[in-house]
Design a protein around this motif. Structure first.
Motif, short mmCIF file in Angstrom:
data_model
loop_
_atom_site.label_atom_id
_atom_site.label_comp_id
_atom_site.label_asym_id
_atom_site.label_seq_id
_atom_site.Cartn_x
_atom_site.Cartn_y
_atom_site.Cartn_z
N ASN A 174 -7.04 -6.67 -19.28
CA ASN A 174 -6.23 -5.46 -19.22
C ASN A 174 -4.96 -5.70 -18.41
N ASN A 175 -4.08 -4.70 -18.42
CA ASN A 175 -2.77 -4.84 -17.79
C ASN A 175 -2.75 -4.12 -16.45
N TYR A 176 -2.21 -4.78 -15.41
CA TYR A 176 -2.26 -4.21 -14.06
C TYR A 176 -0.89 -4.26 -13.39
N ALA A 177 0.01 -3.42 -13.81
CA ALA A 177 1.30 -3.34 -13.15
C ALA A 177 1.16 -2.73 -11.76
N ALA A 178 0.01 -2.13 -11.47
CA ALA A 178 -0.21 -1.50 -10.17
C ALA A 178 -0.49 -2.52 -9.09
N VAL A 179 -0.65 -3.78 -9.44
CA VAL A 179 -0.98 -4.79 -8.44
C VAL A 179 0.27 -5.20 -7.67
N ALA A 180 1.29 -5.62 -8.39
CA ALA A 180 2.49 -6.16 -7.75
C ALA A 180 3.47 -5.08 -7.31
N ASN A 181 3.39 -3.89 -7.89
CA ASN A 181 4.40 -2.87 -7.65
C ASN A 181 3.94 -1.76 -6.71
N ALA A 182 2.95 -2.03 -5.87
CA ALA A 182 2.46 -1.01 -4.94
C ALA A 182 3.58 -0.60 -3.98
N LYS A 183 3.58 0.66 -3.57
CA LYS A 183 4.59 1.21 -2.68
C LYS A 183 4.04 1.38 -1.27
N PHE B 265 -7.31 -0.58 -21.18
CA PHE B 265 -6.51 0.30 -20.35
C PHE B 265 -5.35 -0.45 -19.70
N ASP B 266 -4.32 0.31 -19.33
CA ASP B 266 -3.21 -0.18 -18.52
C ASP B 266 -3.23 0.59 -17.21
N VAL B 267 -2.99 -0.11 -16.11
CA VAL B 267 -2.90 0.53 -14.80
C VAL B 267 -1.54 0.22 -14.20
N SER B 268 -0.81 1.25 -13.80
CA SER B 268 0.51 1.04 -13.22
C SER B 268 0.78 2.10 -12.16
N ILE B 269 1.70 1.79 -11.23
CA ILE B 269 2.12 2.77 -10.24
C ILE B 269 2.93 3.85 -10.94
N THR B 270 2.65 5.10 -10.64
CA THR B 270 3.40 6.21 -11.24
C THR B 270 4.89 6.02 -10.94
N PRO B 271 5.76 6.05 -11.97
CA PRO B 271 7.19 5.74 -11.77
C PRO B 271 7.87 6.60 -10.70
N THR B 272 7.43 7.83 -10.53
CA THR B 272 8.08 8.73 -9.57
C THR B 272 7.59 8.51 -8.14
N PHE B 273 6.57 7.67 -7.96
CA PHE B 273 6.05 7.42 -6.61
C PHE B 273 6.82 6.26 -6.00
N LYS B 274 7.50 6.52 -4.88
CA LYS B 274 8.36 5.53 -4.24
C LYS B 274 7.88 5.25 -2.81
N ASP B 275 8.51 4.22 -2.20
CA ASP B 275 8.32 4.02 -0.77
C ASP B 275 8.70 5.32 -0.06
N GLN B 276 7.97 5.65 1.01
CA GLN B 276 8.17 6.97 1.59
C GLN B 276 7.83 7.01 3.07
N ASN B 277 8.38 8.03 3.76
CA ASN B 277 7.98 8.36 5.12
C ASN B 277 7.08 9.58 5.06
N LYS B 278 6.05 9.61 5.89
CA LYS B 278 5.18 10.78 5.98
C LYS B 278 4.99 11.14 7.45
N GLN B 279 5.04 12.44 7.72
CA GLN B 279 4.85 12.91 9.08
C GLN B 279 3.37 13.03 9.40
N THR B 280 2.99 12.55 10.57
CA THR B 280 1.60 12.65 11.02
C THR B 280 1.56 13.32 12.38
#
Length: 647
Positions: free
Chosen positions: A482-491, A340-355
């Motif tokens: 396996n491949n883990y692009a989700a490690v270094a590219n977390a948002k 398997f390959d694991v990566s951050i979804t390309p459309t998911f970016k750094d973001q602000n969320k209201q709480t």
């Protein structure tokens, strides 16, 4: 006529009794025959001669099996009686289905063509008592059978146990035929059957019918090894259509030659080959669960391995000698274990969320990961993520993390620096990607983080056994290899009760224009447009563009270094303006458009572009303490490049 015939006549009914009356025999012979009858039998003969014999059509009989030439039994006797009555066949009631009976069946089928032949698309009788013919015969009498029908035991091979749903479609009744079988070139020797393959053809024969249509009833295949140890199923195919699939075990094979020849005989089939035509008959292998690999397995159709029935109802055969060159070989090999390959979804970016200021906020998306299955279908069963926050204690910012497949909640766990998701199953077909999201329950300011702007970052944990899955072949899949692009590219997700929602709109590239000065021979100018939406309250952005107020932007070289002296930029928004504090005010719930203008006078020749570094803002008039410095802004909020010339 002999005494045995007279006795048969007396026992079976009016048709043969009547035939006695009109037989050309001398008086002494007839008297001798009649003298051997019992009083009851003699009465039956007298009744028949007087025209009052019992009905020739038997009542109390149901036809249950297909009848054709060579069949014997009480049902054949009943058939012969009906044929005598319905079409005047004058058959002897022998219980043997011969060519005379077959010809009478043809007459019966054509008499009731609308009920027997038309539903099967036929215009001529076939002489075979199939489902349609049996239905018509049974309609002539409906009482249950009093004695079981015994299948003939003289046939050398096992015939189908499942009746066809329509009349057989051999359309060349009365014509003799032959069969030939020739090995086809494709598939060639050395076909690989891999773990996980389904119905992979390993041998192909072109079988031809000559002289008449031929219905294939049985096909045998010989193997030179115990193939059931290597594959799970074999399917007989008519072209690309599966005719029958056999689950393999030693019980379905005959050991023809000890240790070197094993025969699989496939019965219960009906493949019609029209007169003068060929059909591609293939054997295909499936190996969903491999027990052992093997190479060079030989397979062929042996001599007389194909049995069919021609237009006269006779058996015809075809085949070739086993393993003398007219065979195919195939291999059974292990499939590559799934990965398997694991990566951050390309459309998911750094973001602000209201709480919320008063209660914990549920279901805030803080990560989105794409998991791609390679080499095999896969079932994901466990996943561990690394969680970092602005507070040293994760639970002070987020209390719970939940894993979702779309809108379906899979599992939840208490948030921690290492959070494990277990007790779920997500199927991911080979070479497809499944997007999983992680949602958080965020603490309020009073029960959790102390200031607005606290953040959380969730990434896939690259550690032993941090992901657990199983491929379609039962192989266990873990993290290693396996491949883990989700490690270094977390948002990063920032939490605010009030904040500016920023959205990139467009950018015009720097345009080079001639310039003669001491600082540059040309200059570049371009713009970048974005919008600001005020969420939760009014938002203030200073009109002065500096590193500490308003927008921080710059012009840089293509290699990322600064352009040197002479670069300036300006900033403006279509928003309320507070002249006293030099600030734009974006009112709560409104969206305003802002434009940054870049002017570059490079000190060195090269390619340049303008970019945004950060935006300084606040929720209070005159205060500018909050800065958005996202990697996504610096890498995506920029103009195109242009070549500028230094003096």
């Amino acid at each position: 006529m002999n005494a045995k015939k007279v006795l048969a006549v007396a026992a079976t009914g009016a048709v043969l009794l009547t035939s006695i009356a009109f037989a050309q025999v001398d008086t002494n012979t007839l008297i001798a025959q009649l003298s051997q009858l019992s009083p009851a039998q003699l009465s039956a003969v007298i009744a028949a001669l007087q025209g009052s014999a019992p009905a020739a059509t038997p009542t109390g009989f149901v036809f249950t099996r297909t009848l054709t030439v060579g069949a014997t039994g009480d049902d054949v006797k009943a058939l012969q009686q009906i044929l005598n009555a319905e079409v005047g066949a004058n058959l002897p009631i022998t219980g043997y289905f011969g060519n005379m009976t077959k010809a009478a069946v043809v007459l019966f089928q054509e008499k009731y063509a609308a009920e027997v032949l038309a539903p099967a698309g036929l215009v001529k009788g076939t002489g075979i008592v199939g489902n349609m013919t049996k239905a018509k015969l049974n309609s002539l009498g409906s009482a249950p059978v009093t004695e079981p029908i015994t299948e003939p035991t003289t046939e050398p091979t096992t015939e189908p146990t499942t009746e066809p749903t329509t009349e057989p479609t051999v359309g060349t009744t009365g014509e003799e035929g032959t069969l030939t079988a020739a090995l086809f070139g494709s598939p060639s020797n050395g076909t690989d059957v891999k773990e996980g393959n389904t119905d992979k053809p390993v041998v192909n024969y072109q079988i031809k019918a000559t002289g008449s249509d031929v219905e294939i009833k049985r096909i045998s295949f010989d193997f030179d090894s115990k193939v059931w140890r290597n594959i799970n199923k074999l399917s007989l195919m008519d072209g690309t259509t599966v005719v029958k699939t056999i689950d393999l075990s030693s019980d379905v094979f005959e050991e023809v030659t000890v240790g070197s020849q094993y025969r699989l005989t496939i019965t219960g089939i009906s493949i019609i080959i029209p007169k003068g035509q060929k059909k591609s008959i293939q054997l295909a292998a499936s190996a969903p669960s491999l027990t052992r690999a093997a190479s060079g397995i030989k397979v062929c159709i042996p001599t007389n391995g194909v049995r069919g029935v021609d237009g006269t109802g006779l058996s015809v055969y075809a085949g070739q000698d086993s393993f003398t060159g007219t065979h195919r070989t195939f291999n059974v090999i292990s499939a590559t274990t799934g990965s398997f390959d694991v990566s951050i979804t390309p459309t998911f970016k750094d973001q602000n969320k209201q709480t919320s200021e008063t209660a914990e906020t549920d279901n805030v998306i803080v990560s989105s990961m794409d998991v791609k299955s390679r080499y095999a279908d896969m079932t994901l069963k466990a996943l561990t993520v690394t969680v970092t926050t602005s507070d040293a204690t994760v639970a002070n910012v987020v209390s719970t993390l939940c894993l979702f497949d779309g809108e379906t909640e899979l599992t939840c766990n208490t948030a921690a620096a290492s959070t494990a998701f277990t007790d779920f199953a997500v199927s991911i077909p080979k070479d497809t990607t499944k997007t999983l999201t992680i949602k958080a329950k965020v603490k309020t300011a009073t029960t959790g983080y102390a200031v607005e702007g606290s953040w959380v970052k969730v990434s896939f944990e690259n550690a032993a056994n941090s992901l657990s899955a199983e491929d379609a072949n039962g192989n266990s899949i873990i993290t290693a290899g396996n491949n883990y692009a989700a490690v270094a590219n977390a948002k990063t997700t920032y939490f605010y009760t009030k904040f500016p929602q920023l959205a990139y709109v467009s950018a015009t590239g720097l345009t080079a224009s001639p310039l003669t000065s001491a600082t540059s021979a040309s200059y570049g100018q371009g713009t970048l447009t974005f919008t600001v939406t005020a969420v939760g309250g009014d938002i203030y952005i200073n009109t002065i563009a500096t590193t500490t107020k308003g927008v921080n932007a710059t012009t840089v070289k293509a290699d990322g270094t600064t352009s040197g002296a002479g670069s300036t930029y300006s900033f403006g928004c279509q928003a309320d303006y507070n002249n006293y504090n030099d600030q734009y005010i974006i009112r709560e719930g409104t969206t305003k458009t802002c434009v940054i203008t870049f002017n570059s006078y490079p000190a060195a020749t090269g390619f340049y572009y303008g970019r945004v570094n950060s935006i300084v803002w606040d929720t209070t008039n005159g205060a500018f303490a909050k800065t958005m410095t996202w990697p996504d802004i610096a890498t995506t909020w920029k103009t195109s490049q242009v070549n500028l010339v230094a003096p």
